[in-house]
Motif scaffolding. Structure first.
Motif, short mmCIF file in Angstrom:
data_model
loop_
_atom_site.label_atom_id
_atom_site.label_comp_id
_atom_site.label_asym_id
_atom_site.label_seq_id
_atom_site.Cartn_x
_atom_site.Cartn_y
_atom_site.Cartn_z
N THR A 137 33.04 118.01 55.49
CA THR A 137 33.44 116.80 54.95
C THR A 137 34.34 115.87 55.83
N THR A 167 31.00 104.68 56.65
CA THR A 167 31.23 105.82 55.51
C THR A 167 29.90 105.65 54.83
N ASP A 171 26.75 108.38 55.12
CA ASP A 171 26.30 109.25 53.76
C ASP A 171 24.88 108.87 53.63
N GLY A 175 24.07 112.60 53.79
CA GLY A 175 24.53 113.01 52.42
C GLY A 175 23.73 113.95 51.76
N ARG A 180 29.54 115.65 53.28
CA ARG A 180 29.96 114.82 52.33
C ARG A 180 31.02 113.75 53.17
N VAL A 182 33.21 110.69 52.89
CA VAL A 182 33.88 109.46 51.81
C VAL A 182 35.16 108.67 52.72
N ASP A 232 32.90 114.98 45.87
CA ASP A 232 31.44 114.27 45.60
C ASP A 232 31.16 112.95 45.18
N ARG A 235 31.25 110.12 47.44
CA ARG A 235 30.22 110.17 48.89
C ARG A 235 29.83 108.64 49.20
N GLY A 236 29.87 108.33 50.46
CA GLY A 236 29.30 106.89 50.66
C GLY A 236 30.14 105.67 50.33
#
Ligand code: NAP
Length: 253
Positions: A137, A167, A171, A175, A180, A182, A232, A235-236
């Motif tokens: 993460t 980010t 991802d 991803g 993960r 974030v 989750d 994400r991104g």
């Protein structure tokens, strides 16, 4: 509330403020923690305190604007704790606050070195190990400044927009490989950075009463929460800690 036992976290900018709070929270939930910042005495002292409270922490001085320092910090974490499962790209600066026409180009550039390249350096150094493990993460500390402009903050807003882009880009690439990535936009937080902002007097954020800021411990909790499967959903993208639903989910209100 969150189970991070068996995880190893590397936190940049851990000598005070949000990074210090993140290191303490991550340890509280069972993670082993490597603290990173330029102020060696401060990160060493915080690591000693965490260890005295039954946690496992260590520290290494590092300037995130220098890739070789960040690579060394990741290698040191692997040698000390055997993994880097959670990377918190938190180190950041806002000084010198200045309107564009009076800004110092070298100082503007230095903010980009820390706030943008520092995030890239962390991702670049940690990701090969996360890919080997097929899990990991990365929490990039963002800001409302990533999407909003404020007078005197051209360097800071540009840097946080770039961090959000990192980010998104990370991802996109990673991803689907178990990683993960974030972002976390914390809102205004009672740290030295807000003291500096207040002293600048230049835009509406500097006019806020200090009581408007959330404590750094809330952000530490949010980072731990995002390091679980709860992350989750973000994400991104940036998760906003101003969001009441997010605060409730974390147990802050
Ligand atoms: P802070 O109290 O000023 O702490 C900043 C941290 O970054 C310190 O530990 C500092 O340590 C570290 N740092 C700065 N330059 C560094 C470098 N070149 N290499 C390594 N570490 C470096 O500020 P904060 O409020 O906790 O800020 C943490 C993050 O939250 C930043 O990314 C900031 O942009 C973000 N943020 C803050 C707020 C807020 O209201 N406070 C709001 C939104 C986002 P050393 O000086 O010891 O290196």
């Amino acid at each position: 509330m969150f189970d991070l036992s068996g995880q190893v976290a590397l936190v940049t900018g851990a000598s005070r403020g949000i990074g210090e709070a993140a290191a303490r929270s991550l340890s509280k939930y069972g993670a082993k923690v490597m603290l990173v910042a330029r102020s060696a005495d401060d990160i060493e002292r915080i690591a000693v305190e965490i260890n005295a409270n039954g946690g496992e922490a260590a520290a290494i001085a590092c300037d995130v604007s220098l890739y070789e320092d960040v690579e060394k910090a990741v290698q040191h974490t692997l040698a000390t704790f055997g993994a880097v499962d959670i990377l918190v790209n938190n180190a950041g600066v806002i000084e010198p606050i200045s309107r564009i026409e009076t800004s110092d180009p070298a100082a503007w550039d230095k903010v980009i070195d820390i706030n943008v390249k520092g995030v890239y350096h962390g991702i670049r150094a940690a990701v090969p190990h996360m890919l080997e493990k097929g899990a990991g993460t990365i929490v990039n500390i963002s800001s409302g400044a990533a999407t909003g402009a404020l007078e005197g903050w051209s360097h800071y807003c540009a840097s946080k927009a770039a961090a959000l882009s990192l980010t998104r880009g990370a991802d996109k690439e990673l991803g689907d490989k178990g990683l993960r990535i974030v972002g976390l936009s914390p809102g205004t937080v009672a740290t030295q950075m807000q003291v500096d902002i207040k002293a600048s007097g230049i835009n509406p954020v500097s006019q806020l009463d200090p009581s408007a800021h959330i404590p750094p411990e809330w952000v530490g909790e949010a980072i731990c929460w995002l390091s679980t499967d709860a992350g989750d959903e973000y994400r991104g993208t940036d998760c906003s800690l101003r969001d009441e639903g997010v605060r409730k989910a974390i147990g802050l209100i």
